[in-house]
Design an enzyme around this catalytic site. Sequence first.
Site, short mmCIF file in Angstrom:
data_model
loop_
_atom_site.label_atom_id
_atom_site.label_comp_id
_atom_site.label_asym_id
_atom_site.label_seq_id
_atom_site.Cartn_x
_atom_site.Cartn_y
_atom_site.Cartn_z
N CYS A 35 -8.36 -8.69 2.44
CA CYS A 35 -8.46 -9.45 1.63
C CYS A 35 -8.31 -10.96 1.44
O CYS A 35 -8.60 -11.95 0.47
CB CYS A 35 -7.96 -8.75 0.20
SG CYS A 35 -8.68 -7.23 -0.28
N TYR A 54 -4.58 -10.91 -5.07
CA TYR A 54 -3.88 -10.14 -3.80
C TYR A 54 -4.03 -10.79 -2.59
O TYR A 54 -3.14 -10.70 -1.72
CB TYR A 54 -4.55 -8.86 -4.05
CG TYR A 54 -4.17 -7.88 -2.74
CD1 TYR A 54 -3.13 -7.27 -2.93
CD2 TYR A 54 -5.22 -7.55 -1.98
CE1 TYR A 54 -2.87 -6.32 -1.87
CE2 TYR A 54 -4.93 -6.85 -0.88
CZ TYR A 54 -3.91 -5.95 -0.72
OH TYR A 54 -3.51 -5.09 0.13
P1 NAD Z 1 0.89 2.02 -1.62
O1 NAD Z 1 0.61 1.63 -3.22
O2 NAD Z 1 0.43 3.70 -1.39
O3 NAD Z 1 2.08 1.63 -1.14
C1 NAD Z 1 2.68 0.70 -1.71
C2 NAD Z 1 4.23 1.04 -2.08
O4 NAD Z 1 5.13 0.07 -2.34
C3 NAD Z 1 4.10 1.97 -3.22
O5 NAD Z 1 4.83 3.39 -2.84
C4 NAD Z 1 4.91 1.34 -4.22
O6 NAD Z 1 5.90 2.17 -4.96
C5 NAD Z 1 5.80 0.66 -3.35
N1 NAD Z 1 6.58 -0.51 -3.96
C6 NAD Z 1 5.70 -1.53 -5.08
N2 NAD Z 1 6.49 -2.32 -5.71
C7 NAD Z 1 7.66 -1.98 -5.44
C8 NAD Z 1 9.22 -2.42 -5.71
N3 NAD Z 1 9.37 -3.46 -6.68
N4 NAD Z 1 10.06 -1.84 -5.12
C9 NAD Z 1 10.22 -0.75 -4.36
N5 NAD Z 1 8.66 -0.16 -3.82
C10 NAD Z 1 7.50 -0.79 -4.32
O7 NAD Z 1 -0.06 1.09 -0.73
P2 NAD Z 1 -0.53 1.63 0.87
O8 NAD Z 1 -2.05 1.72 0.75
O9 NAD Z 1 0.28 2.57 1.29
O10 NAD Z 1 -0.41 -0.17 1.24
C11 NAD Z 1 0.82 -0.35 1.90
C12 NAD Z 1 0.77 -1.78 2.48
O11 NAD Z 1 -0.53 -2.06 3.08
C13 NAD Z 1 0.63 -2.77 1.21
O12 NAD Z 1 1.47 -4.01 1.39
C14 NAD Z 1 -0.99 -2.94 1.04
O13 NAD Z 1 -1.16 -4.26 0.46
C15 NAD Z 1 -1.07 -2.98 2.57
N6 NAD Z 1 -2.83 -2.80 2.78
C16 NAD Z 1 -3.28 -1.51 2.57
C17 NAD Z 1 -4.41 -1.38 2.74
C18 NAD Z 1 -5.30 0.00 2.31
O14 NAD Z 1 -6.44 0.22 2.48
N7 NAD Z 1 -4.30 1.00 2.21
C19 NAD Z 1 -5.50 -2.21 2.98
C20 NAD Z 1 -4.84 -3.65 3.48
C21 NAD Z 1 -3.58 -3.82 3.11
#
Ligand code: NAD
Length: 324
Positions: free
Chosen positions: A123, A152
């Site tokens: 993104c 984001y």
């Molecule tokens: P997810 O939402 O399943 O995991 C993110 C985790 O961060 C969640 O379990 C949430 O509870 C935790 N979190 C959020 N705020 C918090 C806080 N204040 N304190 C403690 N924990 C907190 O997302 P994901 O798909 O597993 O993605 C993981 C990472 O990869 C993220 O940073 C996301 O931006 C990045 N990402 C994911 C994708 C995708 O397709 N899944 C694509 C690009 C980037």
Amino acid sequence: MKNFKKAIVLGAGGFIGHHLVQRLKEEGLWVLGADIKLPEFSPTAADEFLIGDLRDIDFVGRVIFEDVDEVYQLAGDVGGAGYIFTGLNDANVMHNSAQINLNVAKIAVDRKVKSLFFSSSACIYPANNQTDPLSPNCEESSAYPANPDSEYGWEKLMAERLFLAYKRNFGLNVKIARFHNIFGPESTWNGGKEKAPAAICRKVAEANGNQKIQIWGSGQQTRSFLFIDDCIDATLKLMRSDFVGPYNIGSEEMISMSDFTKLVLKISQKENEIETIDGPIGVQGRSSHNKLIIQDLNWSPKFSLEEGLKQLYPWILSQVYKTK
Ligand code: NAD
């Protein structure tokens, strides 16, 4: 604990973090997970799991201990198009994720972390390079001049720069990947934060009789999707390399959302019609560009989209049954 390599996974209660903890354990590391919640669908494999708010620097200070070998920073306020592209959550997304990243960068240096991985995102790429569904440009070098289409994306870009500044000024050994649409079992599949693969699998799994499968936009918008096992392979390969990134970690198998839905219907052996409706869709075209990661890390995905969906669809179906 002394003789084991030690890793910390921030965001270990989330989709990618939970799978990563499992893999690190299979590899024999000692693993500490941290998140504001436990994983939703199966118990964590972590040796220890601390529940707390990573926006709180004191909590981050309790999680990241001195001289830890590997820290994976995956925590953030994230969601699919219904969460990111409506504009309704922009302030929270920016504030929450930025606060976490600011804390992690500072404490990682204080604690002399040996390697830190940061998960950025596709993104970050400029909206103006992704207007043609058939030829989006997501080459790493195309990130600037910056023009992400969501807050984001802007926050992720700022965080990339933050971690790179900590590398330049304080020697933080950081590795950065830009994940492109990771999918697989045990991902959020309902509730508003789910991403397109899980949302479409859910709609197909729930559809009965002649019910139409509604998808957002024209259906001609394109994306590529990477299966979770491939994402973890690439993440570990980058983390244990001498390279820094940012690297795309994604698939080059680009597909329109309409064809994606047809593929899910084929796997489900259903024949429902597709209906396109208005909805938040993000850019018109997006796909990973893997030249750099192939060249530097010799990494390419092993799973095709269809092979991955054959694992995601039955899992979503089982979740749908459980809620009935
Ligand atoms: P997810 O939402 O399943 O995991 C993110 C985790 O961060 C969640 O379990 C949430 O509870 C935790 N979190 C959020 N705020 C918090 C806080 N204040 N304190 C403690 N924990 C907190 O997302 P994901 O798909 O597993 O993605 C993981 C990472 O990869 C993220 O940073 C996301 O931006 C990045 N990402 C994911 C994708 C995708 O397709 N899944 C694509 C690009 C980037």
